[in-house]
Design an enzyme around this catalytic site. Structure first.
Site, short mmCIF file in Angstrom:
data_model
loop_
_atom_site.label_atom_id
_atom_site.label_comp_id
_atom_site.label_asym_id
_atom_site.label_seq_id
_atom_site.Cartn_x
_atom_site.Cartn_y
_atom_site.Cartn_z
N ASP A 29 0.84 -1.19 0.00
CA ASP A 29 0.00 0.00 0.00
C ASP A 29 0.88 1.25 0.00
O ASP A 29 1.88 1.33 0.73
CB ASP A 29 -0.93 0.00 1.23
N ILE A 30 0.51 2.23 -0.79
CA ILE A 30 1.30 3.46 -0.93
C ILE A 30 1.23 4.32 0.34
O ILE A 30 2.09 5.16 0.56
CB ILE A 30 0.80 4.24 -2.17
N ASN A 85 -12.85 -3.03 2.48
CA ASN A 85 -13.82 -1.95 2.60
C ASN A 85 -14.78 -2.01 1.42
O ASN A 85 -14.36 -2.28 0.29
CB ASN A 85 -13.10 -0.59 2.64
N GLN A 92 -14.62 2.59 1.02
CA GLN A 92 -13.85 2.07 -0.11
C GLN A 92 -13.48 3.24 -1.01
O GLN A 92 -14.36 4.01 -1.40
CB GLN A 92 -14.67 1.03 -0.88
N HIS A 98 -10.29 -5.56 -3.24
CA HIS A 98 -8.95 -5.74 -2.67
C HIS A 98 -9.07 -6.09 -1.20
O HIS A 98 -9.99 -5.66 -0.51
CB HIS A 98 -8.07 -4.51 -2.87
N HIS A 100 -6.88 -5.86 2.25
CA HIS A 100 -5.73 -5.30 2.94
C HIS A 100 -5.18 -6.35 3.90
O HIS A 100 -5.94 -6.91 4.70
CB HIS A 100 -6.14 -4.09 3.80
P1 AMP Z 1 -9.68 1.33 0.18
O1 AMP Z 1 -9.69 2.70 0.80
O2 AMP Z 1 -10.08 0.21 1.07
O3 AMP Z 1 -10.42 1.33 -1.15
O4 AMP Z 1 -8.15 1.01 -0.13
C1 AMP Z 1 -7.45 1.58 -1.20
C2 AMP Z 1 -6.01 1.57 -0.79
O5 AMP Z 1 -5.24 1.77 -1.96
C3 AMP Z 1 -5.61 2.67 0.20
O6 AMP Z 1 -5.10 2.08 1.39
C4 AMP Z 1 -4.55 3.47 -0.56
O7 AMP Z 1 -3.50 3.91 0.26
C5 AMP Z 1 -4.08 2.47 -1.59
N1 AMP Z 1 -3.52 3.03 -2.81
C6 AMP Z 1 -4.04 4.05 -3.55
N2 AMP Z 1 -3.26 4.27 -4.63
C7 AMP Z 1 -2.25 3.37 -4.57
C8 AMP Z 1 -1.10 3.10 -5.39
N3 AMP Z 1 -0.86 3.79 -6.53
N4 AMP Z 1 -0.27 2.11 -5.01
C9 AMP Z 1 -0.48 1.43 -3.87
N5 AMP Z 1 -1.54 1.62 -3.07
C10 AMP Z 1 -2.41 2.58 -3.41
#
Ligand code: AMP
Ligand code: ZN
Length: 112
Positions: A29-30, A85, A92, A98, A100
């Protein structure tokens, strides 16, 4: 398709890849919320848990096998959390299914 995670899977957007096979892709995760924070996604675009049905649920079982494998590789022997989420109230932010994997620190309960 204009989907962030589909683009990551396709390699069009860079990611820190942890695992890949024919069915799923895992990357860090970024914006990590714990020392280990990895996202595992199906290669097939499924919007969320809410879109899982008998036609696409097999990949979810596979992803959970991969989650257990990754957790062992990451040394999460003291436990961890798996979160998905769903939708607006579920917070979400990326509409591609996805899971986590969050670990490496004590979790709190209930979630906020
Ligand atoms: P959610 O909020 O459950 O939809 O999770 C989306 C997740 O994607 C969040 O924890 C973000 O930090 C992560 N995210 C968004 N963009 C990127 C990216 N380019 N690379 C890795 N993780 C990302
Ligand atoms: Zn997608």
């Amino acid at each position: 398709m204009d989907c962030l995670f589909c683009k990551i899977i396709a390699g069009e957007i860079p990611s820190n890849k942890v695992y890949e096979d024919d069915q799923c892709f895992a990357f860090r995760d970024i914006n990590p919320q714990a020392p280990t924070h990895i996202l595992v996604v199906p290669k097939q675009h499924i919007e969320s848990v809410d879109a899982i049905d008998s036609t696409n649920s097999a990949v979810v079982g596979h992803i959970f096998e991969v989650i257990a494998k990754i957790a062992k590789e990451e040394g999460l022997e003291n436990g961890y959390r798996v979160v998905s989420n769903i939708g607006e109230q579920g917070q979400q932010t990326v509409p591609h299914l996805h899971f986590h994997i969050i670990g490496g620190r004590d979790m709190t309960w209930p979630p906020g």
